[in-house]
Motif scaffolding. Structure first.
Motif, PDB file in Angstrom:
ATOM      1  N   PRO A 224       0.808  -1.218   0.000  1.00 29.60           N
ATOM      2  CA  PRO A 224       0.000   0.000   0.000  1.00 29.60           C
ATOM      3  C   PRO A 224       0.837   1.262   0.000  1.00 29.60           C
ATOM      4  N   ALA A 225       2.018   1.216   0.549  1.00 31.45           N
ATOM      5  CA  ALA A 225       2.852   2.409   0.575  1.00 31.45           C
ATOM      6  C   ALA A 225       3.221   2.821  -0.845  1.00 31.45           C
ATOM      7  N   THR A 226       3.489   1.857  -1.726  1.00 31.23           N
ATOM      8  CA  THR A 226       3.826   2.202  -3.101  1.00 31.23           C
ATOM      9  C   THR A 226       2.585   2.564  -3.892  1.00 31.23           C
ATOM     10  N   SER A 227       1.442   1.951  -3.586  1.00 28.38           N
ATOM     11  CA  SER A 227       0.228   2.263  -4.327  1.00 28.38           C
ATOM     12  C   SER A 227      -0.490   3.483  -3.742  1.00 28.38           C
ATOM     13  N   ALA A 228       0.014   4.045  -2.650  1.00 29.64           N
ATOM     14  CA  ALA A 228      -0.609   5.204  -2.030  1.00 29.64           C
ATOM     15  C   ALA A 228      -0.312   6.494  -2.803  1.00 29.64           C
ATOM     16  N   LEU A 229       0.571   6.418  -3.782  1.00 36.17           N
ATOM     17  CA  LEU A 229       0.859   7.598  -4.580  1.00 36.17           C
ATOM     18  C   LEU A 229      -0.381   7.980  -5.377  1.00 36.17           C
ATOM     19  N   PRO A 230      -0.688   9.257  -5.444  1.00 32.03           N
ATOM     20  CA  PRO A 230      -1.880   9.661  -6.193  1.00 32.03           C
ATOM     21  C   PRO A 230      -1.671   9.477  -7.698  1.00 32.03           C
ATOM     22  N   ALA A 231      -2.777   9.391  -8.408  1.00 28.28           N
ATOM     23  CA  ALA A 231      -2.716   9.308  -9.863  1.00 28.28           C
ATOM     24  C   ALA A 231      -2.105  10.606 -10.389  1.00 28.28           C
ATOM     25  N   PRO A 232      -1.509  10.559 -11.570  1.00 25.79           N
ATOM     26  CA  PRO A 232      -0.891  11.784 -12.089  1.00 25.79           C
ATOM     27  C   PRO A 232      -1.932  12.874 -12.345  1.00 25.79           C
ATOM     28  N   ALA A 233      -1.526  14.094 -12.107  1.00 25.00           N
ATOM     29  CA  ALA A 233      -2.414  15.238 -12.319  1.00 25.00           C
ATOM     30  C   ALA A 233      -2.615  15.463 -13.805  1.00 25.00           C
ATOM     31  N   GLN A 234      -3.849  15.812 -14.164  1.00 24.79           N
ATOM     32  CA  GLN A 234      -4.193  16.144 -15.547  1.00 24.79           C
ATOM     33  C   GLN A 234      -4.814  17.530 -15.534  1.00 24.79           C
ATOM     34  N   TYR A 235      -4.399  18.355 -16.478  1.00 26.84           N
ATOM     35  CA  TYR A 235      -4.823  19.746 -16.481  1.00 26.84           C
ATOM     36  C   TYR A 235      -5.683  20.054 -17.704  1.00 26.84           C
ATOM     37  N   PHE A 236      -6.678  20.894 -17.489  1.00 31.32           N
ATOM     38  CA  PHE A 236      -7.544  21.382 -18.563  1.00 31.32           C
ATOM     39  C   PHE A 236      -7.436  22.897 -18.579  1.00 31.32           C
ATOM     40  N   ALA A 237      -6.862  23.431 -19.661  1.00 31.72           N
ATOM     41  CA  ALA A 237      -6.687  24.882 -19.783  1.00 31.72           C
ATOM     42  C   ALA A 237      -7.967  25.491 -20.347  1.00 31.72           C
ATOM     43  N   MET A 238      -8.475  26.483 -19.659  1.00 31.52           N
ATOM     44  CA  MET A 238      -9.647  27.211 -20.133  1.00 31.52           C
ATOM     45  C   MET A 238      -9.145  28.269 -21.121  1.00 31.52           C
TER      46      MET A 238
END
Length: 172
Positions: A59-73
């Protein structure tokens, strides 16, 4: 009497000799039981402790959040500000929405016109004095995020946007 005493001594000696094999057997049985218990612990308990440690590490390795994805307005927001004539007259701000869910990113893109309309209304109500310092800009950023999340909950059932970022902020 001497003969009776000799018989008693011989009987006691026989009892002592007979007791030694029983004690020896008891000691061997205890050692064998301890060895069997140790082997059982090693082959069953030892593996479980390693698996438990591996499970704790996973769980310590899978506790990393998913990569951030950005939407530019796009394009940048440009609004006239309410306020005195001698102060800033307009605000130009570039906004990006951040999410970690690919489905939420698609929902943000699909609802971009509604998001844009809400943010334009919000930005046009800002007083120049309210955004003169960092605290005012951060407050506007938090209010903007809350507005986007409110709209997205109404449209999709989830907040969709985790953060709203000002990537450019110009007043004039």
């Amino acid at each position: 009497m001497a003969a009776a005493a000799d018989k008693n001594k011989k009987a006691e000696a026989k009892e002592k000799k007979a007791g030694k094999p029983i004690a020896l057997i008891a000691v061997v049985a205890v050692v064998a039981a301890a060895a069997a218990g140790g082997a059982a612990w090693y082959f069953t308990g030892h593996d479980k402790s390693e698996k438990a440690e591996a499970a704790k590490a996973a769980p310590a390795t899978s506790a990393l959040p998913a990569p951030a994805q950005y939407f530019a307005m796009e394009p940048p927001f440009v609004v006239n500000l309410n306020g005195p004539v001698d102060g800033p007259r307009y605000l130009q701000v570039e906004v990006q929405l951040m999410t970690r869910d690919p489905i939420a990113l698609k929902n943000l893109e699909a609802n971009a016109p509604a998001i844009r309309a809400r943010l334009l209304m919000l930005f046009s109500q800002v007083q120049p004095a309210e955004i003169a310092d960092r605290a005012g800009k951060e407050k506007l950023q938090a209010t903007s995020l809350a507005e986007v999340q409110k709209l997205m909950r109404a449209e999709t059932g989830s907040k969709s946007a985790d953060e709203l970022l000002f990537t450019s902020f110009v007043t004039q």
